[in-house]
Design an enzyme around this catalytic site. Structure first.
Site, mmCIF file in Angstrom:
data_model
loop_
_atom_site.group_PDB
_atom_site.id
_atom_site.type_symbol
_atom_site.label_atom_id
_atom_site.label_comp_id
_atom_site.label_asym_id
_atom_site.label_seq_id
_atom_site.Cartn_x
_atom_site.Cartn_y
_atom_site.Cartn_z
ATOM 1 N N ARG A 128 65.187 35.581 32.753
ATOM 2 C CA ARG A 128 64.253 35.535 31.607
ATOM 3 C C ARG A 128 63.863 34.104 31.218
ATOM 4 N NH1 ARG A 128 67.865 39.660 29.440
ATOM 5 N NH2 ARG A 128 67.026 41.676 30.048
ATOM 6 N N LYS A 150 50.030 27.781 32.840
ATOM 7 C CA LYS A 150 49.587 29.050 33.427
ATOM 8 C C LYS A 150 50.291 29.209 34.770
ATOM 9 C CE LYS A 150 44.977 30.003 31.600
ATOM 10 N NZ LYS A 150 43.546 30.110 31.959
ATOM 11 N N GLU A 192 37.622 20.528 40.270
ATOM 12 C CA GLU A 192 38.245 20.678 38.939
ATOM 13 C C GLU A 192 38.069 19.398 38.111
ATOM 14 O OE1 GLU A 192 39.096 23.627 38.034
ATOM 15 O OE2 GLU A 192 40.269 24.695 39.552
ATOM 16 N N LYS A 234 42.397 18.204 29.386
ATOM 17 C CA LYS A 234 43.126 19.481 29.432
ATOM 18 C C LYS A 234 44.179 19.525 28.317
ATOM 19 C CE LYS A 234 44.998 23.112 32.154
ATOM 20 N NZ LYS A 234 45.206 23.751 33.429
ATOM 21 N N GLU A 244 45.148 30.819 25.478
ATOM 22 C CA GLU A 244 43.759 31.235 25.739
ATOM 23 C C GLU A 244 43.303 32.384 24.847
ATOM 24 O OE1 GLU A 244 42.458 30.822 29.853
ATOM 25 O OE2 GLU A 244 41.138 32.534 29.554
ATOM 26 N N ARG A 248 40.461 27.780 25.213
ATOM 27 C CA ARG A 248 40.972 27.423 26.556
ATOM 28 C C ARG A 248 40.140 28.041 27.681
ATOM 29 N NH1 ARG A 248 47.192 26.996 28.821
ATOM 30 N NH2 ARG A 248 46.576 26.583 30.984
ATOM 31 N N ASN A 252 37.733 27.538 32.441
ATOM 32 C CA ASN A 252 37.401 28.435 33.552
ATOM 33 C C ASN A 252 35.933 28.362 33.934
ATOM 34 O OD1 ASN A 252 39.612 29.819 34.671
ATOM 35 N ND2 ASN A 252 39.896 30.875 32.719
ATOM 36 N N HIS A 255 34.752 29.595 37.294
ATOM 37 C CA HIS A 255 35.840 30.360 37.894
ATOM 38 C C HIS A 255 35.551 31.859 37.974
ATOM 39 C CE1 HIS A 255 37.845 26.572 37.372
ATOM 40 N NE2 HIS A 255 39.004 27.021 37.815
ATOM 41 N N HIS A 259 36.326 33.085 41.439
ATOM 42 C CA HIS A 259 37.404 34.040 41.742
ATOM 43 C C HIS A 259 36.855 35.236 42.525
ATOM 44 C CE1 HIS A 259 40.289 32.593 38.296
ATOM 45 N NE2 HIS A 259 40.262 31.786 39.326
ATOM 46 N N HIS A 272 40.237 27.346 46.796
ATOM 47 C CA HIS A 272 39.944 27.614 45.387
ATOM 48 C C HIS A 272 38.892 26.637 44.846
ATOM 49 C CE1 HIS A 272 40.593 28.626 41.184
ATOM 50 N NE2 HIS A 272 40.846 27.360 40.912
HETATM 51 P P1 NAD Z 1 47.316 24.608 47.716
HETATM 52 O O1 NAD Z 1 48.486 24.666 46.846
HETATM 53 O O2 NAD Z 1 47.103 25.721 48.672
HETATM 54 O O3 NAD Z 1 47.349 23.234 48.510
HETATM 55 C C1 NAD Z 1 46.324 22.929 49.388
HETATM 56 C C2 NAD Z 1 46.814 22.594 50.808
HETATM 57 O O4 NAD Z 1 47.236 21.237 50.845
HETATM 58 C C3 NAD Z 1 47.996 23.401 51.288
HETATM 59 O O5 NAD Z 1 47.859 23.662 52.661
HETATM 60 C C4 NAD Z 1 49.168 22.467 51.040
HETATM 61 O O6 NAD Z 1 50.269 22.745 51.866
HETATM 62 C C5 NAD Z 1 48.556 21.140 51.352
HETATM 63 N N1 NAD Z 1 49.154 19.992 50.693
HETATM 64 C C6 NAD Z 1 49.560 19.929 49.407
HETATM 65 N N2 NAD Z 1 49.901 18.674 49.095
HETATM 66 C C7 NAD Z 1 49.742 17.938 50.207
HETATM 67 C C8 NAD Z 1 49.930 16.563 50.501
HETATM 68 N N3 NAD Z 1 50.290 15.685 49.563
HETATM 69 N N4 NAD Z 1 49.695 16.150 51.750
HETATM 70 C C9 NAD Z 1 49.272 17.029 52.713
HETATM 71 N N5 NAD Z 1 49.038 18.327 52.476
HETATM 72 C C10 NAD Z 1 49.278 18.768 51.239
HETATM 73 O O7 NAD Z 1 45.959 24.497 46.871
HETATM 74 P P2 NAD Z 1 45.568 23.714 45.532
HETATM 75 O O8 NAD Z 1 44.140 23.420 45.677
HETATM 76 O O9 NAD Z 1 46.514 22.625 45.231
HETATM 77 O O10 NAD Z 1 45.775 24.822 44.411
HETATM 78 C C11 NAD Z 1 44.991 25.979 44.366
HETATM 79 C C12 NAD Z 1 45.736 27.012 43.544
HETATM 80 O O11 NAD Z 1 45.883 26.546 42.218
HETATM 81 C C13 NAD Z 1 45.003 28.339 43.451
HETATM 82 O O12 NAD Z 1 45.904 29.386 43.712
HETATM 83 C C14 NAD Z 1 44.528 28.385 42.008
HETATM 84 O O13 NAD Z 1 44.443 29.684 41.520
HETATM 85 C C15 NAD Z 1 45.589 27.596 41.318
HETATM 86 N N6 NAD Z 1 45.170 27.022 40.040
HETATM 87 C C16 NAD Z 1 45.960 27.225 38.973
HETATM 88 C C17 NAD Z 1 45.635 26.662 37.762
HETATM 89 C C18 NAD Z 1 46.540 26.810 36.582
HETATM 90 O O14 NAD Z 1 46.173 26.447 35.469
HETATM 91 N N7 NAD Z 1 47.751 27.286 36.773
HETATM 92 C C19 NAD Z 1 44.472 25.875 37.634
HETATM 93 C C20 NAD Z 1 43.679 25.678 38.766
HETATM 94 C C21 NAD Z 1 44.046 26.252 39.973
HETATM 95 N N1 GLY Z 2 42.768 26.175 34.822
HETATM 96 C C1 GLY Z 2 42.430 26.837 33.612
HETATM 97 C C2 GLY Z 2 43.470 26.765 32.570
HETATM 98 O O1 GLY Z 2 44.493 26.170 32.749
HETATM 99 O O2 GLY Z 2 43.287 27.312 31.522
#
Ligand code: NAD
Ligand code: GLY
Length: 372
Positions: A128, A150, A192, A234, A244, A248, A252, A255, A259, A272
């Site tokens: 938890r 998130k 972003e 942010k 949100e 917030r 998006n 998005h 999405h 993404h």
């Molecule tokens: P990802 O985590 O898939 O990373 C992208 C690629 O780069 C992967 O293949 C990874 O292994 C590689 N990589 C990472 N760091 C590296 C480095 N330093 N050197 C070499 N390779 C590296 O993708 P992302 O773009 O980082 O994240 C996308 C995800 O984030 C999506 O699932 C999206 O929904 C999520 N997201 C979440 C929020 C939130 O608020 N929580 C906000 C925006 C996006």
């Molecule tokens: N990436 C959108 C949020 O964090 O609200």
């Protein structure tokens, strides 16, 4: 929100009462125990990474963390958006339970947004709730996903549909780690960064326009400013609306369309950030159709998205009824209410609102933005 800076490190504070924490931004932070001081000393730790990032950085982080933690374990998840799933999440629980992790065990998310979102969700659920620290290694994760709490996994019917709000103890953005990031992933992160301009700060949009080449060339000073300013914006938004209930949602922007592209094409087909790039053009077009911004604004944003190396055309996700499929997927969006899709639109440069739009208008925008 407050900001302090030193020559090698800057801090942006996320002000959320007892859940407040700092984002440390700088170079060489992976090896700097001071950047991790928010984590409880003495407890055990698990570094969660993936098969790409772990060989690059996990042992370095582990070496440093052994000064703080009684034991530091490591695990590598399969890499890719298609693995942001129940099956992969279970691997984290398997590791925690089989190694006897307790309530004080600290999780470290070492990776991009996929690792960060899954590790955060595992931390929210295990016993938890156990503490966790975000160590984002992509530009996208440093400017967005590691900040604000998130956490989620995907479902075939919809992106990030199963998750929790759960804040980390700290976020540590080591800009050096971006040096190994593939070019396509750097561009995805820029989506972003660009997002923050039209929704909140047109001066920042102007700065990105004049530094886009430096950003794409991984210029350290340009990256440092982009990460800091993105995190500040942010922090300001999340500080006002952590869960949100209103404001917030502006984060998006792009998005809702994006999405739909990700789910419609199959997770991982488009990055993404790529889907968000094309999605922002579609959301800007919708804003223009609604009479909120002019064509020059849409052209300006589209040109910047293009210069960032991102797609500006939407994907065709259904050959027979493309707009219909977008609408179907967008009705599963978390902002939808009673089956009515709500879009983040720009209602003046630097200002965003969330509102519904007539299906016929949305169809027009999709048809125009997805045409060859
Ligand atoms: P990802 O985590 O898939 O990373 C992208 C690629 O780069 C992967 O293949 C990874 O292994 C590689 N990589 C990472 N760091 C590296 C480095 N330093 N050197 C070499 N390779 C590296 O993708 P992302 O773009 O980082 O994240 C996308 C995800 O984030 C999506 O699932 C999206 O929904 C999520 N997201 C979440 C929020 C939130 O608020 N929580 C906000 C925006 C996006
Ligand atoms: N990436 C959108 C949020 O964090 O609200």
């Amino acid at each position: 929100m407050s900001v302090t800076s030193s020559p090698v490190q800057q801090r942006v504070r996320i002000a959320l009462g007892e859940r407040s924490y700092d984002i440390a931004i700088g170079v060489g932070l992976l090896d700097d125990p001071a950047a991790f001081e928010a984590a409880r000393a003495g407890s055990t730790a698990l570094i969660v990474s993936n098969t790409t990032v772990a060989p690059l950085y996990a042992e370095r982080l582990a070496r440093q963390l052994r000064q703080r933690h009684a034991q530091v374990r490591q695990m590598a998840l399969p890499d890719g958006e298609q693995h942001k799933s129940w099956e992969t999440l279970k691997l984290i629980f398997d590791e925690l339970l089989s190694s006897g992790a307790d309530r004080k065990t600290t999780l470290y998310a070492l990776g991009g947004g996929v690792v960060g979102d899954m590790t955060g969700f595992a931390a929210a659920c295990y016993m938890r709730g156990v503490p966790f620290v975000q160590v984002p290694t992509t530009l996208l994760a440093q400017v967005d996903s590691s900040v604000g709490g998130k956490t989620a996994i995907n479902h075939p019917f919809g992106k990030n549909m199963i998750g929790a709000f759960y804040q980390p103890l700290a976020v540590v953005c080591d800009l050096d780690l971006l040096k190994t990031l593939p070019v396509r992933e750097l561009s995805a992160g820029l989506a972003e960064v660009i997002k923050y301009g039209p929704i909140a700060d047109m001066d920042f949009l102007g700065w990105i326009e004049s530094h886009i080449d430096a950003l794409r060339a991984c210029d350290p000073a340009a990256l440092a400013h982009a990460v800091r300013r993105s995190c500040e914006i942010k922090a300001e938004v999340v500080g006002q609306d952590e869960r949100e209930s209103g404001l917030r949602a502006i984060l998006n922007f792009g998005h809702t369309f994006g999405h739909a592209i990700e789910a419609g094409m199959g997770y991982g087909a488009w990055l993404h950030g790529e889907a968000v790039g094309a999605g922002m053009v579609m959301a800007a077009e919708l804003s223009r159709e609604l009479g909120l911004v002019d064509a020059a604004f849409v052209r300006r944003l589209t040109a910047l998205i293009d210069r960032a190396g991102l797609p500006t055309r939407g994907a065709v996700i259904d050959a027979d009824d493309n707009a219909g499929r977008y609408l179907e997927l967008m009705r599963v969006d978390k902002k939808a209410e009673g089956g009515e899709i709500r879009f983040v639109v720009i209602d003046g440069p630097g200002r965003a609102v969330v509102r519904p739009a007539p299906d016929a208008l949305v169809r027009q925008v999709i048809d125009r933005c997805c045409a060859e």
